[in-house]
Design an enzyme around this catalytic site. Structure first.
Site, short mmCIF file in Angstrom:
data_model
loop_
_atom_site.label_atom_id
_atom_site.label_comp_id
_atom_site.label_asym_id
_atom_site.label_seq_id
_atom_site.Cartn_x
_atom_site.Cartn_y
_atom_site.Cartn_z
N HIS A 107 0.81 -1.22 0.00
CA HIS A 107 0.00 0.00 0.00
C HIS A 107 0.85 1.27 0.00
O HIS A 107 0.32 2.37 -0.12
CB HIS A 107 -0.97 0.00 1.20
CG HIS A 107 -0.32 0.21 2.53
ND1 HIS A 107 0.08 -0.84 3.33
CD2 HIS A 107 0.00 1.34 3.20
CE1 HIS A 107 0.60 -0.35 4.45
NE2 HIS A 107 0.56 0.97 4.40
N ASP A 150 -0.26 -7.43 0.68
CA ASP A 150 0.25 -6.10 1.03
C ASP A 150 1.78 -6.15 1.02
O ASP A 150 2.44 -6.11 2.06
CB ASP A 150 -0.26 -5.67 2.41
CG ASP A 150 -0.04 -4.17 2.65
OD1 ASP A 150 0.45 -3.49 1.73
OD2 ASP A 150 -0.35 -3.70 3.76
N GLY A 177 3.46 5.63 8.98
CA GLY A 177 4.87 5.84 8.65
C GLY A 177 5.72 4.63 8.98
O GLY A 177 6.79 4.43 8.41
N SER A 211 4.62 1.75 8.30
CA SER A 211 4.22 0.77 7.28
C SER A 211 5.41 0.32 6.45
O SER A 211 6.26 1.11 6.05
CB SER A 211 3.18 1.39 6.35
OG SER A 211 1.94 1.52 6.99
N SER A 240 1.99 -4.13 7.83
CA SER A 240 0.85 -3.83 6.97
C SER A 240 -0.01 -2.72 7.60
O SER A 240 -0.06 -1.61 7.10
CB SER A 240 0.00 -5.08 6.75
OG SER A 240 -1.17 -4.79 6.04
#
Length: 366
Positions: free
Chosen positions: A211, A239, A318, A320, A335
């Site tokens: 993402h 993801d 952030g 992620s 994720s």
């Protein structure tokens, strides 16, 4: 180390007519890793590598003696691997016999080392055009060598004038650049806007969350310099993503511990439910907890993702894409989740082995 120190003292306290040999000055016992690297990169066998270290150790002691003896006429020195000797440049030819007695190979040169250093200092204080890639005291050439891009020698004219007679211009195809490390948990930016975190370095770049970006999106590093672009990405459903890095960046097995020594990833063996696990991310740093469940489907507002691992570790925007490790084993990339690192939360990660298999990637390990 003690043998080397004793030999150095003997030389420096008056035995100037005595040759400083590799036998007289023993190098510290080299590690097996050092010898192996020398064999690999210098084309030596084990005995040759050990002998070269002994010769270099003797040369380092002799260099101090020779410089003191040569005084103002000293023109620099270098180790000649072909002969195993230290070559010493002097502007006073009358000193060559004594240098030879010391065990050095004397060379009469035109310029003193002090003059070369002074000329380089002038260049260090100068503004150089972009066509000039650098300059250095070239001891073997007894000159200050100025390197310029191929076909651009004229760009060095002003620098040559400043350096004077000691200057030498060399054209080169080299284009120096900063070499930076790809490290798990560090920040990166997408299209100079959004921020995510590096998951794990792989051959050619790194993996992260899907993402975070789409194929073709540009990526800059934590320092905002160009890093590469998203080559592959999958979200929702999965993801995960792969960012192809440019040649300025080097994949490493390290994960940022944020306040401690980096964790060096040694593999990607999957941890069991109930095992301890830690996460690295560019917003909240390093946090740990336990694996709670595997193969969970999470219904995000943007779409459903299956095959995620559930943890009781906190995370925030952030983080992620960031790294998850259990011990030194890579586990996955962040994720999403709920909560924050003030009140606590639940966070999910995409298992790394699935990413590696899906894109045919090789994890960087140490």
């Amino acid at each position: 180390m003690k043998r080397m120190a004793v030999a150095a003292v003997a030389v420096l306290t008056g035995a100037l007519a005595t040759t400083v040999s590799p036998v007289a000055v023993a190098a510290p016992h080299p590690s097996a890793d050092l010898l192996a690297a020398m064999q690999r990169d210098l084309g030596l066998d084990a005995e040759q590598a050990a002998e070269r270290l002994r010769q270099e150790s003797a040369a380092s002691v002799l260099q101090r003696v020779a410089e003191g003896f040569a005084g103002e006429s000293y023109g620099g020195a270098w180790f000649d691997a072909a002969t195993g000797k230290l070559v010493v440049g002097v502007t006073d030819a009358a000193k060559t016999d004594r240098l030879r007695q010391l065990g050095a190979e004397p060379r009469t040169v035109a310029h003193k080392a002090s003059d070369l250093d002074a000329a380089k200092a002038k260049l260090d204080a100068s503004q150089a055009p972009a066509e000039v890639t650098g300059w250095f005291v070239d001891t073997r050439a007894n000159a200050v060598t100025i390197t310029v891009k191929r076909g651009q020698s004229g760009a060095a004219r002003s620098l040559v004038e400043k350096a004077g007679a000691v200057a030498k211009v060399v054209e080169t195809d080299e284009a120096p650049r900063l070499l930076k490390d790809i490290r798990g948990g560090d920040a990166y930016y997408i299209n100079n806007a959004g921020r995510c975190s590096v998951g794990f370095a792989v051959d050619g770049g790194f993996v992260s969350a899907g993402h975070c970006g789409s194929p073709g999106d540009s990526v800059t590093g934590a320092d905002r310099s160009e890093l590469g672009q998203f080559e592959q990405s999958s979200f929702p459903g999965n993801d995960y993503s792969f960012v192809r890095a440019n040649s300025s960046w080097t994949p490493t097995p390290n994960v940022n511990h944020y306040g401690g020594s980096d964790v060096v990833v040694s593999g990607s063996t999957e941890a069991a439910v109930g095992a301890s696990i830690c996460r690295s991310g560019s917003t909240t740093g390093w946090h740990c907890g336990e694996v709670q469940a595997k193969s969970q489907t999470v219904n995000y507002q943007e779409g459903s993702v299956s095959g995620l691992t559930r943890t009781d570790v906190c995370a925030e925007p952030g983080d992620s894409g960031g790294s998850w490790v259990s011990g030194t084993q890579a586990q996955g990339v962040t994720s999403g989740g709920s909560g924050d690192c003030t009140s606590g939360g639940t966070t999910y990660y995409q298992p790394v082995n699935e990413i590696l298999e899906a894109y045919g990637l090789t994890l960087t390990t140490g």
